[in-house]
Motif scaffolding. Structure first.
Motif, PDB file in Angstrom:
ATOM      1  N   CYS A 125       0.821  -1.194  -0.025  1.00  0.00           N
ATOM      2  CA  CYS A 125       0.065   0.006  -0.096  1.00  0.00           C
ATOM      3  C   CYS A 125       0.781   1.333  -0.022  1.00  0.00           C
ATOM      4  O   CYS A 125       1.653   1.283   0.878  1.00  0.00           O
ATOM      5  CB  CYS A 125      -0.834  -0.038   1.290  1.00  0.00           C
ATOM      6  N   ILE A 126       0.763   2.101  -1.102  1.00  0.00           N
ATOM      7  CA  ILE A 126       1.336   3.440  -1.167  1.00  0.00           C
ATOM      8  C   ILE A 126       1.243   4.525  -0.007  1.00  0.00           C
ATOM      9  O   ILE A 126       1.898   5.202   0.236  1.00  0.00           O
ATOM     10  CB  ILE A 126       1.174   4.172  -2.273  1.00  0.00           C
ATOM     11  N   ARG A 127       0.090   4.052   1.039  1.00  0.00           N
ATOM     12  CA  ARG A 127      -0.044   4.943   2.174  1.00  0.00           C
ATOM     13  C   ARG A 127       0.283   4.449   3.310  1.00  0.00           C
ATOM     14  O   ARG A 127       0.989   5.011   4.123  1.00  0.00           O
ATOM     15  CB  ARG A 127      -1.477   5.207   2.234  1.00  0.00           C
ATOM     16  N   CYS A 128       0.178   3.048   3.727  1.00  0.00           N
ATOM     17  CA  CYS A 128       0.593   2.576   4.937  1.00  0.00           C
ATOM     18  C   CYS A 128       1.924   1.150   4.801  1.00  0.00           C
ATOM     19  O   CYS A 128       2.221   0.717   5.850  1.00  0.00           O
ATOM     20  CB  CYS A 128      -0.646   1.670   5.676  1.00  0.00           C
ATOM     21  N   LYS A 165       2.011  -7.609  -7.128  1.00  0.00           N
ATOM     22  CA  LYS A 165       2.519  -6.636  -7.899  1.00  0.00           C
ATOM     23  C   LYS A 165       1.979  -6.428  -9.016  1.00  0.00           C
ATOM     24  O   LYS A 165       1.609  -5.513  -9.858  1.00  0.00           O
ATOM     25  CB  LYS A 165       3.649  -6.479  -7.568  1.00  0.00           C
ATOM     26  N   SER A 166       2.146  -7.608  -9.981  1.00  0.00           N
ATOM     27  CA  SER A 166       2.032  -7.558 -11.401  1.00  0.00           C
ATOM     28  C   SER A 166       0.291  -7.339 -11.585  1.00  0.00           C
ATOM     29  O   SER A 166       0.156  -6.548 -12.522  1.00  0.00           O
ATOM     30  CB  SER A 166       2.414  -8.890 -12.170  1.00  0.00           C
ATOM     31  N   THR A 167      -0.425  -7.857 -11.016  1.00  0.00           N
ATOM     32  CA  THR A 167      -1.903  -7.729 -11.142  1.00  0.00           C
ATOM     33  C   THR A 167      -2.221  -6.130 -10.678  1.00  0.00           C
ATOM     34  O   THR A 167      -2.928  -5.812 -11.490  1.00  0.00           O
ATOM     35  CB  THR A 167      -2.599  -8.566 -10.040  1.00  0.00           C
ATOM     36  N   ILE A 168      -1.662  -5.524  -9.787  1.00  0.00           N
ATOM     37  CA  ILE A 168      -2.062  -4.318  -9.344  1.00  0.00           C
ATOM     38  C   ILE A 168      -1.630  -3.098 -10.494  1.00  0.00           C
ATOM     39  O   ILE A 168      -2.243  -2.285 -11.051  1.00  0.00           O
ATOM     40  CB  ILE A 168      -1.519  -3.718  -7.964  1.00  0.00           C
ATOM     41  N   GLU A 169      -0.263  -3.285 -10.971  1.00  0.00           N
ATOM     42  CA  GLU A 169       0.111  -2.725 -12.003  1.00  0.00           C
ATOM     43  C   GLU A 169      -0.466  -2.699 -13.205  1.00  0.00           C
ATOM     44  O   GLU A 169      -0.752  -1.787 -14.116  1.00  0.00           O
ATOM     45  CB  GLU A 169       1.826  -3.175 -12.320  1.00  0.00           C
ATOM     46  N   ARG A 170      -1.181  -4.077 -13.433  1.00  0.00           N
ATOM     47  CA  ARG A 170      -1.868  -4.393 -14.909  1.00  0.00           C
ATOM     48  C   ARG A 170      -3.221  -3.593 -14.846  1.00  0.00           C
ATOM     49  O   ARG A 170      -3.450  -2.913 -15.534  1.00  0.00           O
ATOM     50  CB  ARG A 170      -2.051  -5.675 -14.915  1.00  0.00           C
ATOM     51  N   VAL A 171      -3.940  -3.656 -13.497  1.00  0.00           N
ATOM     52  CA  VAL A 171      -5.176  -2.879 -13.503  1.00  0.00           C
ATOM     53  C   VAL A 171      -5.053  -1.371 -13.456  1.00  0.00           C
ATOM     54  O   VAL A 171      -5.640  -0.635 -14.293  1.00  0.00           O
ATOM     55  CB  VAL A 171      -5.715  -3.195 -12.088  1.00  0.00           C
ATOM     56  N   VAL A 172      -3.684  -0.885 -12.931  1.00  0.00           N
ATOM     57  CA  VAL A 172      -3.522   0.816 -12.971  1.00  0.00           C
ATOM     58  C   VAL A 172      -3.439   0.966 -14.491  1.00  0.00           C
ATOM     59  O   VAL A 172      -3.889   2.148 -15.050  1.00  0.00           O
ATOM     60  CB  VAL A 172      -2.553   1.035 -12.196  1.00  0.00           C
ATOM     61  N   ALA A 173      -2.516   0.205 -15.245  1.00  0.00           N
ATOM     62  CA  ALA A 173      -2.278   0.478 -16.687  1.00  0.00           C
ATOM     63  C   ALA A 173      -3.587   0.489 -17.460  1.00  0.00           C
ATOM     64  O   ALA A 173      -3.803   1.233 -18.522  1.00  0.00           O
ATOM     65  CB  ALA A 173      -1.299  -0.535 -17.131  1.00  0.00           C
ATOM     66  N   LYS A 174      -4.547  -0.490 -17.046  1.00  0.00           N
ATOM     67  CA  LYS A 174      -5.815  -0.358 -17.937  1.00  0.00           C
ATOM     68  C   LYS A 174      -6.899   0.741 -17.465  1.00  0.00           C
ATOM     69  O   LYS A 174      -7.570   1.052 -18.522  1.00  0.00           O
ATOM     70  CB  LYS A 174      -6.453  -1.739 -17.490  1.00  0.00           C
ATOM     71  N   LEU A 175      -6.519   1.531 -16.383  1.00  0.00           N
ATOM     72  CA  LEU A 175      -7.690   2.323 -15.946  1.00  0.00           C
ATOM     73  C   LEU A 175      -7.033   3.888 -16.039  1.00  0.00           C
ATOM     74  O   LEU A 175      -7.895   4.728 -16.463  1.00  0.00           O
ATOM     75  CB  LEU A 175      -8.010   2.130 -14.440  1.00  0.00           C
ATOM     76  N   GLU A 176      -5.822   4.076 -15.718  1.00  0.00           N
ATOM     77  CA  GLU A 176      -5.129   5.301 -15.719  1.00  0.00           C
ATOM     78  C   GLU A 176      -5.176   5.876 -17.353  1.00  0.00           C
ATOM     79  O   GLU A 176      -4.603   5.464 -18.138  1.00  0.00           O
ATOM     80  CB  GLU A 176      -3.740   5.288 -15.252  1.00  0.00           C
ATOM     81  N   SER A 193      -4.396  12.832 -10.151  1.00  0.00           N
ATOM     82  CA  SER A 193      -3.634  11.382  -9.955  1.00  0.00           C
ATOM     83  C   SER A 193      -4.177  10.725  -8.549  1.00  0.00           C
ATOM     84  O   SER A 193      -3.924   9.576  -8.320  1.00  0.00           O
ATOM     85  CB  SER A 193      -2.033  11.643  -9.823  1.00  0.00           C
ATOM     86  N   GLN A 194      -4.791  11.678  -7.703  1.00  0.00           N
ATOM     87  CA  GLN A 194      -5.389  11.195  -6.689  1.00  0.00           C
ATOM     88  C   GLN A 194      -6.428   9.987  -6.783  1.00  0.00           C
ATOM     89  O   GLN A 194      -6.477   9.216  -5.982  1.00  0.00           O
ATOM     90  CB  GLN A 194      -5.866  12.141  -5.845  1.00  0.00           C
ATOM     91  N   ARG A 195      -7.153  10.127  -8.094  1.00  0.00           N
ATOM     92  CA  ARG A 195      -7.936   8.895  -8.086  1.00  0.00           C
ATOM     93  C   ARG A 195      -7.527   7.659  -8.376  1.00  0.00           C
ATOM     94  O   ARG A 195      -7.858   6.668  -7.937  1.00  0.00           O
ATOM     95  CB  ARG A 195      -8.791   9.562  -9.370  1.00  0.00           C
ATOM     96  N   ILE A 196      -6.437   7.523  -9.230  1.00  0.00           N
ATOM     97  CA  ILE A 196      -5.682   6.390  -9.612  1.00  0.00           C
ATOM     98  C   ILE A 196      -5.080   5.986  -8.413  1.00  0.00           C
ATOM     99  O   ILE A 196      -4.899   4.639  -8.199  1.00  0.00           O
ATOM    100  CB  ILE A 196      -4.985   6.430 -10.860  1.00  0.00           C
ATOM    101  N   ASP A 197      -4.661   6.683  -7.304  1.00  0.00           N
ATOM    102  CA  ASP A 197      -3.867   6.296  -6.261  1.00  0.00           C
ATOM    103  C   ASP A 197      -4.763   5.315  -5.273  1.00  0.00           C
ATOM    104  O   ASP A 197      -4.097   4.549  -4.720  1.00  0.00           O
ATOM    105  CB  ASP A 197      -3.347   7.488  -5.442  1.00  0.00           C
ATOM    106  N   VAL A 198      -6.082   5.562  -5.591  1.00  0.00           N
ATOM    107  CA  VAL A 198      -6.904   4.647  -4.488  1.00  0.00           C
ATOM    108  C   VAL A 198      -6.642   3.368  -4.719  1.00  0.00           C
ATOM    109  O   VAL A 198      -6.951   2.312  -4.150  1.00  0.00           O
ATOM    110  CB  VAL A 198      -8.233   5.139  -4.584  1.00  0.00           C
ATOM    111  N   VAL A 199      -6.399   2.794  -6.279  1.00  0.00           N
ATOM    112  CA  VAL A 199      -6.191   1.518  -6.578  1.00  0.00           C
ATOM    113  C   VAL A 199      -4.826   0.822  -5.981  1.00  0.00           C
ATOM    114  O   VAL A 199      -4.864  -0.191  -5.495  1.00  0.00           O
ATOM    115  CB  VAL A 199      -6.043   1.536  -8.103  1.00  0.00           C
ATOM    116  N   ARG A 200      -4.020   1.776  -5.833  1.00  0.00           N
ATOM    117  CA  ARG A 200      -2.535   1.339  -5.056  1.00  0.00           C
ATOM    118  C   ARG A 200      -2.744   1.358  -3.420  1.00  0.00           C
ATOM    119  O   ARG A 200      -1.780   1.239  -3.075  1.00  0.00           O
ATOM    120  CB  ARG A 200      -1.511   2.484  -5.317  1.00  0.00           C
ATOM    121  N   MET A 201      -3.845   1.578  -2.965  1.00  0.00           N
ATOM    122  CA  MET A 201      -4.022   1.661  -1.590  1.00  0.00           C
ATOM    123  C   MET A 201      -4.825   0.090  -1.116  1.00  0.00           C
ATOM    124  O   MET A 201      -5.636  -0.463  -1.899  1.00  0.00           O
ATOM    125  CB  MET A 201      -4.817   2.865  -0.976  1.00  0.00           C
TER     126      MET A 201
END
Length: 595
Positions: free
Chosen positions: A511-514, A521-532, A542-550
């Motif tokens: 989590c980028i916050r805690c 990791k590969s799954t989260i990065e793949r989801v971010v790449a498809k949405l961002e 950028s705050q919107r896509i950051d919630v996926v990384r939390m």
């Protein structure tokens, strides 16, 4: 004169001592108690037929049973006087057992008592339902049940044979009162691998049951003990031990084998052949050889069982581990029911014995009703050496555990043990292979696996596999959303001592916050790449896509603190009826001004 339980070989009497010791040791092994189910019959019988033969059977039974006769349409029979109901109709289907049959009849119509000449009937109607305790089928058509001769309370005879009809009538006459039958199968639904979450996996028992006593029931199956005929094929094929035979249990039968083969070897016997037989068929054949011939050869040891088809892989493995040089299964020339389960078991045992250096021809069936042909088949078995290091282990525990134990002991006793042996598909052992590139580590296979063969790791994204626990039920393969799992039937004798094997492992995403790891990791990065930048909900900030990384906790906190609308610019103002009315009035006034 010798009988079927003694040495039974006059021509080899000087070598029959070890056999006598073996049979005495086997007989001394205690038999555990067997539970029973009770069937109650009040004597209500439905006689189904096509002509006067059915009415004649009813007249023979009317003083003993509560008779109803059902004649198939068009029911053109001569006038007869009867003291019991006669109706026209054809049985569409039937279910149940002695004391609890349910039938559905089409074209049902009652006979008109005042009929003269050929009987006439009331107007007919379909889907008439009734119940009875006994069914006597004299239609000469297909049986109402699979393996019909194994269905208690259902009697069937050729209407063209008066002798066959009379035998069926005499059998039906005695089917009143209370009856006990063994509860052949013990079932533990917590071990069943039939299905998970509506996805079907193992169906071995459902495919093999000749009487259809087994039906799906949620994640497991239901076994109707009132219908079960005790063939034991479900227990022999069950990979987890959820279904096990009780007459006797697998470990009790193996203890009889152990006592017999150890006593034979200690008494100086050599190259024993185990002849597995049932009492109704094999007993009379062996007795005929003893009474009218030379009896069984001195090195042939008869092992009586309730049903030949109850023999599973654990008994075969144990027999050769204990020092048998060959095993023969005595079957009827025309089996009473399908024996495909037994044939599969033998086909599974053959490559295992071959792979361990025993060679071919160690196990086979003898299908005959002739004692002379049986003796000839036994005498033509080639001489084969038993295991060079025969085992003496005591089998204890459930079916799956004694099977694994018997195979491990067979491996230790084998002439040329191989570590890994390929076996036919459908076997209860094997490996799971995955296409690591396509696996997303969703771990749906872990939650579906009924035996814990597939496991995750609480600290890292990881899929592990314990081959010794795999029963090849196929639930993981059917559940996998990526379709990257394949089954590989085999026996790996080193798997019992091997740790869990890692099928796939990836780096966790923190989590980028805690900084708590919460996903792959590969799954989260793949989801971010498809949405961002590609989805309206995550564009513009950028705050919107950051919630996926939390992680789930930080995601809720971030959305609450920042107070942003998840629908962003696409949020629409709510329109009411007044808005539409005002808009319509404004349009009307504008049209008037133009005019």
């Amino acid at each position: 004169m010798a009988d079927s339980t003694g040495p039974g070989s006059f021509s080899e009497a000087d070598r029959s001592g070890p056999k006598g010791a073996a049979l005495l040791a086997m007989a001394a092994e205690p038999m555990p108690p067997v539970p029973f189910v009770q069937l109650e019959s009040a004597g209500v019988i439905l006689i189904c037929g096509r002509n006067e033969i059915a009415v004649e059977a009813g007249n023979l039974l009317k003083d003993h049973l509560d008779v109803t006769v059902l004649i198939e349409p068009p029911a053109a029979i001569a006038p007869l006087t009867t003291d019991f109901p006669v109706a026209m109709g054809k049985v569409r289907n039937a279910s149940g057992h002695l004391g609890a049959f349910k039938v559905t009849v089409d074209d049902f119509a009652r006979a008109i008592p005042s009929s003269r000449g050929p009987w006439t009937f009331e107007p007919s109607h379909d889907n008439t339902r009734s119940s009875c305790d006994i069914i006597l089928d004299l239609t000469g058509r297909s049986a109402l049940f699979p393996a019909s001769d194994l269905r208690d309370g259902y009697l069937r005879a050729d209407p063209g044979s008066p002798a066959a009809m009379l035998r069926a009538v005499l059998r039906a006459r005695d089917l009143t009162g209370s009856f006990e039958k063994p509860r052949y199968i013990a079932y533990d639904d917590t071990l069943c691998a039939h299905s998970r979450s509506g996805i079907v996996g193992c169906t071995r028992c459902l495919q093999l049951c000749p009487t259809s006593a087994i039906t799906p029931a949620g994640d497991g199956v239901a076994i109707d003990a009132n219908i079960c005929a005790g063939c034991g094929q479900c227990a022999a094929a069950c990979p987890t031990g959820a279904a096990s035979y009780a007459l006797p249990s697998e470990d009790a039968l193996m203890r009889k084998l152990r006592a017999m083969l150890i006593a034979y070897r200690e008494a100086g016997g050599e190259r024993p052949i185990v002849l597995v037989h049932d009492d109704p068929h094999g007993g009379p054949l062996i007795d005929a050889l003893a009474r009218f011939g030379d009896g069984l050869p001195a090195h042939v040891l008869p092992l009586p069982v309730n049903e030949i088809t109850q023999i599973g892989l654990e008994s075969i493995a144990a027999a050769f581990a204990y020092g048998a040089s060959a095993m023969r299964l005595l079957l009827r020339a025309r089996p009473r029911h399908d024996i495909s389960g037994l044939l599969r078991t033998m086909a599974l045992a053959e490559p295992i014995l071959m792979g361990l250096g025993f060679g071919s021809g160690r196990i086979a069936a003898i299908e005959t009703d002739d004692p002379d042909l049986l003796l000839e088949a036994l005498r033509t078995i080639p001489a084969m050496l038993p295991a060079p290091r025969p085992a003496t282990f005591r089998p204890l525990g459930g079916k799956r555990s004694v099977l694994r134990f018997a195979l491990s002991e067979l491996y230790r006793a084998a002439p040329e043990p191989a570590g890994v042996i390929a076996i036919p598909a459908g076997a209860p052992f094997g490996a799971v292979e995955i296409d690591a590139g396509g696996c997303t580590l969703c771990l749906s296979c872990v939650s579906a696996c009924p035996t814990g063969a597939l496991r995750d790791d609480p600290d890292r994204p990881m899929l592990r596999f314990v081959e010794d626990a795999c029963v090849q039920c196929g639930l993981c393969q059917a559940t996998c959303p990526e379709h990257v799992i394949t089954l590989k039937p085999q026996i790996d004798f080193d798997a019992t001592r091997a740790p869990a094997r890692i099928l796939k492992e990836e780096e966790p995403f923190c989590c980028i916050r805690c900084s708590k790891p919460f996903g792959v990791k590969s799954t989260i990065e793949r989801v971010v790449a498809k949405l961002e930048g590609k989805h309206w909900m995550y564009s513009g900030s950028s705050q919107r896509i950051d919630v996926v990384r939390m992680c789930e906790d930080c995601r809720v906190a971030a959305v609450t603190e920042q107070g942003f609308d998840p629908y962003g610019a696409h949020n629409q103002t709510v329109r009411t009826t007044d808005d539409y009315l005002h808009e319509r009035e404004a349009q009307r006034l504008a049209d008037q001004n133009k005019g």
